[in-house]
Design a protein around this motif. Sequence first.
Motif, PDB file in Angstrom:
ATOM      1  N   SER A  27       0.804  -1.226   0.000  1.00 13.68           N
ATOM      2  CA  SER A  27       0.000   0.000   0.000  1.00 13.68           C
ATOM      3  C   SER A  27       0.837   1.275   0.000  1.00 13.68           C
ATOM      4  O   SER A  27       0.325   2.353   0.269  1.00 13.68           O
ATOM      5  CB  SER A  27      -0.926  -0.001   1.225  1.00 13.68           C
ATOM      6  OG  SER A  27      -0.189  -0.081   2.413  1.00 13.68           O
ATOM      7  N   VAL A  28       2.144   1.166  -0.292  1.00 13.74           N
ATOM      8  CA  VAL A  28       2.995   2.344  -0.447  1.00 13.74           C
ATOM      9  C   VAL A  28       3.593   2.331  -1.847  1.00 13.74           C
ATOM     10  O   VAL A  28       3.728   1.279  -2.475  1.00 13.74           O
ATOM     11  CB  VAL A  28       4.130   2.376   0.608  1.00 13.74           C
ATOM     12  CG1 VAL A  28       3.571   2.598   1.997  1.00 13.74           C
ATOM     13  CG2 VAL A  28       4.968   1.102   0.551  1.00 13.74           C
ATOM     14  N   GLY A  29       3.936   3.518  -2.328  1.00 15.73           N
ATOM     15  CA  GLY A  29       4.537   3.599  -3.648  1.00 15.73           C
ATOM     16  C   GLY A  29       5.991   3.169  -3.616  1.00 15.73           C
ATOM     17  O   GLY A  29       6.734   3.548  -2.708  1.00 15.73           O
ATOM     18  N   ILE A  30       6.402   2.374  -4.589  1.00 15.06           N
ATOM     19  CA  ILE A  30       7.799   1.946  -4.701  1.00 15.06           C
ATOM     20  C   ILE A  30       8.306   2.289  -6.102  1.00 15.06           C
ATOM     21  O   ILE A  30       7.709   1.897  -7.104  1.00 15.06           O
ATOM     22  CB  ILE A  30       7.958   0.433  -4.435  1.00 15.06           C
ATOM     23  CG1 ILE A  30       7.503   0.099  -3.007  1.00 15.06           C
ATOM     24  CG2 ILE A  30       9.398  -0.008  -4.649  1.00 15.06           C
ATOM     25  CD1 ILE A  30       7.583  -1.381  -2.671  1.00 15.06           C
ATOM     26  N   HIS A  31       9.390   3.051  -6.134  1.00 16.18           N
ATOM     27  CA  HIS A  31       9.978   3.488  -7.406  1.00 16.18           C
ATOM     28  C   HIS A  31      11.482   3.264  -7.313  1.00 16.18           C
ATOM     29  O   HIS A  31      12.132   3.765  -6.391  1.00 16.18           O
ATOM     30  CB  HIS A  31       9.672   4.973  -7.631  1.00 16.18           C
ATOM     31  CG  HIS A  31      10.024   5.467  -9.001  1.00 16.18           C
ATOM     32  ND1 HIS A  31       9.630   6.705  -9.463  1.00 16.18           N
ATOM     33  CD2 HIS A  31      10.739   4.897 -10.022  1.00 16.18           C
ATOM     34  CE1 HIS A  31      10.088   6.881 -10.700  1.00 16.18           C
ATOM     35  NE2 HIS A  31      10.761   5.800 -11.053  1.00 16.18           N
ATOM     36  N   LYS A  77       2.186  -0.625  -8.548  1.00 20.18           N
ATOM     37  CA  LYS A  77       0.806  -0.193  -8.774  1.00 20.18           C
ATOM     38  C   LYS A  77       0.443   1.033  -7.956  1.00 20.18           C
ATOM     39  O   LYS A  77      -0.172   1.975  -8.465  1.00 20.18           O
ATOM     40  CB  LYS A  77      -0.151  -1.346  -8.449  1.00 20.18           C
ATOM     41  CG  LYS A  77      -1.623  -0.989  -8.636  1.00 20.18           C
ATOM     42  CD  LYS A  77      -2.517  -2.173  -8.276  1.00 20.18           C
ATOM     43  CE  LYS A  77      -3.989  -1.801  -8.433  1.00 20.18           C
ATOM     44  NZ  LYS A  77      -4.879  -2.925  -8.030  1.00 20.18           N
ATOM     45  N   LYS A  78       0.810   1.038  -6.654  1.00 22.50           N
ATOM     46  CA  LYS A  78       0.470   2.162  -5.791  1.00 22.50           C
ATOM     47  C   LYS A  78       1.127   3.444  -6.286  1.00 22.50           C
ATOM     48  O   LYS A  78       0.511   4.517  -6.267  1.00 22.50           O
ATOM     49  CB  LYS A  78       0.905   1.870  -4.343  1.00 22.50           C
ATOM     50  CG  LYS A  78       0.480   2.938  -3.353  1.00 22.50           C
ATOM     51  CD  LYS A  78      -1.036   3.052  -3.283  1.00 22.50           C
ATOM     52  CE  LYS A  78      -1.471   4.108  -2.288  1.00 22.50           C
ATOM     53  NZ  LYS A  78      -2.933   4.233  -2.202  1.00 22.50           N
ATOM     54  N   MET A  79       2.353   3.368  -6.774  1.00 23.63           N
ATOM     55  CA  MET A  79       3.052   4.541  -7.292  1.00 23.63           C
ATOM     56  C   MET A  79       2.365   5.049  -8.556  1.00 23.63           C
ATOM     57  O   MET A  79       2.235   6.260  -8.769  1.00 23.63           O
ATOM     58  CB  MET A  79       4.516   4.185  -7.596  1.00 23.63           C
ATOM     59  CG  MET A  79       5.448   5.372  -7.578  1.00 23.63           C
ATOM     60  SD  MET A  79       5.702   5.949  -5.888  1.00 23.63           S
ATOM     61  CE  MET A  79       6.732   7.393  -6.183  1.00 23.63           C
ATOM     62  N   ARG A  80       1.905   4.125  -9.374  1.00 23.45           N
ATOM     63  CA  ARG A  80       1.196   4.520 -10.599  1.00 23.45           C
ATOM     64  C   ARG A  80      -0.092   5.254 -10.247  1.00 23.45           C
ATOM     65  O   ARG A  80      -0.474   6.237 -10.898  1.00 23.45           O
ATOM     66  CB  ARG A  80       0.891   3.292 -11.458  1.00 23.45           C
ATOM     67  CG  ARG A  80       2.130   2.569 -11.961  1.00 23.45           C
ATOM     68  CD  ARG A  80       1.807   1.602 -13.080  1.00 23.45           C
ATOM     69  NE  ARG A  80       0.941   0.502 -12.684  1.00 23.45           N
ATOM     70  CZ  ARG A  80       1.357  -0.655 -12.198  1.00 23.45           C
ATOM     71  NH1 ARG A  80       2.656  -0.861 -12.002  1.00 23.45           N
ATOM     72  NH2 ARG A  80       0.499  -1.625 -11.895  1.00 23.45           N
ATOM     73  N   GLU A  81      -0.790   4.769  -9.207  1.00 26.56           N
ATOM     74  CA  GLU A  81      -2.028   5.427  -8.781  1.00 26.56           C
ATOM     75  C   GLU A  81      -1.746   6.812  -8.214  1.00 26.56           C
ATOM     76  O   GLU A  81      -2.473   7.770  -8.499  1.00 26.56           O
ATOM     77  CB  GLU A  81      -2.724   4.563  -7.722  1.00 26.56           C
ATOM     78  CG  GLU A  81      -3.263   3.249  -8.255  1.00 26.56           C
ATOM     79  CD  GLU A  81      -3.821   2.372  -7.153  1.00 26.56           C
ATOM     80  OE1 GLU A  81      -3.646   2.724  -5.960  1.00 26.56           O
ATOM     81  OE2 GLU A  81      -4.408   1.315  -7.476  1.00 26.56           O
ATOM     82  N   MET A  82      -0.693   6.937  -7.398  1.00 25.96           N
ATOM     83  CA  MET A  82      -0.351   8.216  -6.774  1.00 25.96           C
ATOM     84  C   MET A  82      -0.004   9.272  -7.816  1.00 25.96           C
ATOM     85  O   MET A  82      -0.372  10.438  -7.695  1.00 25.96           O
ATOM     86  CB  MET A  82       0.826   8.026  -5.813  1.00 25.96           C
ATOM     87  CG  MET A  82       0.458   7.294  -4.540  1.00 25.96           C
ATOM     88  SD  MET A  82       1.891   6.620  -3.647  1.00 25.96           S
ATOM     89  CE  MET A  82       2.980   8.015  -3.589  1.00 25.96           C
ATOM     90  N   LEU A 101      15.257  10.587  -5.517  1.00 22.73           N
ATOM     91  CA  LEU A 101      15.806   9.331  -6.041  1.00 22.73           C
ATOM     92  C   LEU A 101      17.198   9.567  -6.636  1.00 22.73           C
ATOM     93  O   LEU A 101      18.150   8.836  -6.347  1.00 22.73           O
ATOM     94  CB  LEU A 101      14.875   8.766  -7.119  1.00 22.73           C
ATOM     95  CG  LEU A 101      13.977   7.590  -6.751  1.00 22.73           C
ATOM     96  CD1 LEU A 101      13.061   7.243  -7.910  1.00 22.73           C
ATOM     97  CD2 LEU A 101      14.774   6.379  -6.313  1.00 22.73           C
ATOM     98  N   LEU A 102      17.303  10.618  -7.468  1.00 23.23           N
ATOM     99  CA  LEU A 102      18.577  10.898  -8.115  1.00 23.23           C
ATOM    100  C   LEU A 102      19.616  11.398  -7.115  1.00 23.23           C
ATOM    101  O   LEU A 102      20.803  11.092  -7.233  1.00 23.23           O
ATOM    102  CB  LEU A 102      18.377  11.918  -9.235  1.00 23.23           C
ATOM    103  CG  LEU A 102      17.477  11.453 -10.399  1.00 23.23           C
ATOM    104  CD1 LEU A 102      17.375  12.528 -11.451  1.00 23.23           C
ATOM    105  CD2 LEU A 102      18.015  10.154 -11.011  1.00 23.23           C
ATOM    106  N   GLU A 144      12.956   4.199  -3.783  1.00 26.06           N
ATOM    107  CA  GLU A 144      12.181   5.179  -3.016  1.00 26.06           C
ATOM    108  C   GLU A 144      10.856   4.559  -2.581  1.00 26.06           C
ATOM    109  O   GLU A 144      10.155   3.938  -3.393  1.00 26.06           O
ATOM    110  CB  GLU A 144      11.911   6.420  -3.870  1.00 26.06           C
ATOM    111  CG  GLU A 144      11.272   7.570  -3.117  1.00 26.06           C
ATOM    112  CD  GLU A 144      11.541   8.877  -3.841  1.00 26.06           C
ATOM    113  OE1 GLU A 144      12.548   9.541  -3.508  1.00 26.06           O
ATOM    114  OE2 GLU A 144      10.765   9.222  -4.751  1.00 26.06           O
ATOM    115  N   ILE A 145      10.551   4.701  -1.295  1.00 28.23           N
ATOM    116  CA  ILE A 145       9.259   4.262  -0.758  1.00 28.23           C
ATOM    117  C   ILE A 145       8.491   5.518  -0.404  1.00 28.23           C
ATOM    118  O   ILE A 145       8.946   6.326   0.422  1.00 28.23           O
ATOM    119  CB  ILE A 145       9.453   3.361   0.473  1.00 28.23           C
ATOM    120  CG1 ILE A 145      10.265   2.121   0.093  1.00 28.23           C
ATOM    121  CG2 ILE A 145       8.105   2.960   1.063  1.00 28.23           C
ATOM    122  CD1 ILE A 145      10.659   1.255   1.262  1.00 28.23           C
TER     123      ILE A 145
END
Length: 459
Positions: free
Chosen positions: A20-24, A37-42, A69-70, A114-115
């Motif tokens: 349930s958290v964004g992961i990139h 998926k969560k990152m795509r939704e955010m 991230l960078l 990144e979370i």
Amino acid sequence: MNLKKSILTNLYEEIIERVSVGIHAVDHEGKTIIYNKKMREMEAMDEEDVLYKDVRDVFQFQENQSSTLLQSLEQGEEIVNVKQTYFNNRGVEITTINNTFPLKIHGKICAAVEIATDVTKMEKLVRRNLRQTKTDFTFEHIIGASDELKEVIALAKRATRTNSNVLIIGETGTGKELFAQSIHTESDRANGPFISQNCAALPDSLIEGILFGTTKGAFTGAIDSPGLFEQAQGGTLLLDELNSLNIALQAKLLRVLQERKVRRIGGTKEIPIDVRVIATINEDPIDAVANNHLRKDLYYRLAVVTLFIPPLRERNGDIPVLVEEFIKKYNQLFNLDVQGVSSEVLKFFESHSWPGNVRELEHVIEASLNLLNHEQIIEFHHLPYQYRKNETKQKFTSESIEFKNNAKTTLLDQLASFEKQYIEQSLKKHNNHITKTAQALGISRQSLQYRMKRLNIKV
């Protein structure tokens, strides 16, 4: 062995996709290799918009800011609990709280992960609240004729003559902000800003910067931004539900109140402030201190003027006046001509415990008017279902006490039975609140607890 690794890989991919958290994650060149998926939704973007593309080609960042991230990838350092605002490929603003860290293999940085937690809506809500500093209420808007309410209003009016801090204590729905706005409006600070912040509405990672402000460079993504104290300069700052604020932040708040100066996060400059603080809590301050919800020293600093707003169940005399006012309000909104409530409904209202207080009563009136057809009187069957289904209608009268009809029953047995029923119904009336029940029964808290234990009464 290969089969086992394949199963684990599939398992990891499934977990990353479902959390349930964004992961990139990006590789050593800054190109996206994981985008769940969560990152795509955010970020309101499709996988093909981001995957295997350079982050710099996809997202836009505010001036003088760059991707966390960078930064983690280039500097090889972990970046913890940082707020970042940026824009997707359609220019839509996104705000997240990020935890970012580099990944190393044989000592060499090969990727960064990144979370992220989405706080976009929360950030916009904060900005909107800060813009809405106009006060809408005065003491004339406080409805009620009971002696209990009149006493609080009189004390609040006296508080308008000074700049002392005020602590307003009351259950949810009793109208604490109404009192706070009224004090501001009739004080010498009426021409200054009135800023309100609910301390329970935001996570610690946001509320600290919002309260005290931030300095550019204090942390990744930080910009020069005044906090609420600076924005309320010359006016009033309302800290709603202060007992929800982190204890560590309460210590910083205490320092600001004592020194009348604020220091932005990451800053070295002490900024003098001229702000009156009004705080509200929704529990007994003694309980709040005992439960570590409120620092004792902060309580004493704030409670120069203390207002206890009585719950609606303790001022039944205000119910007819409130009912009349709410019917008038929703008649205008719904273009109706309702004249009042039946005697049965009024009797029910006066016996109900109103855990949601005035706000709950207003909700019941509004809901009931939505169920009317052409009637001009609210009858019992017009009330919301959850109120109608309780046939006892929460009555608390001596008629509800049952005596044992047995010739062999002794007087002591009858008295014990009566005492148990009486205490049980009083507990029910006060929502199992021991202190309030003891006060209503005219006995000490310890005495009530002893009697409950002796009579085997459990809550």
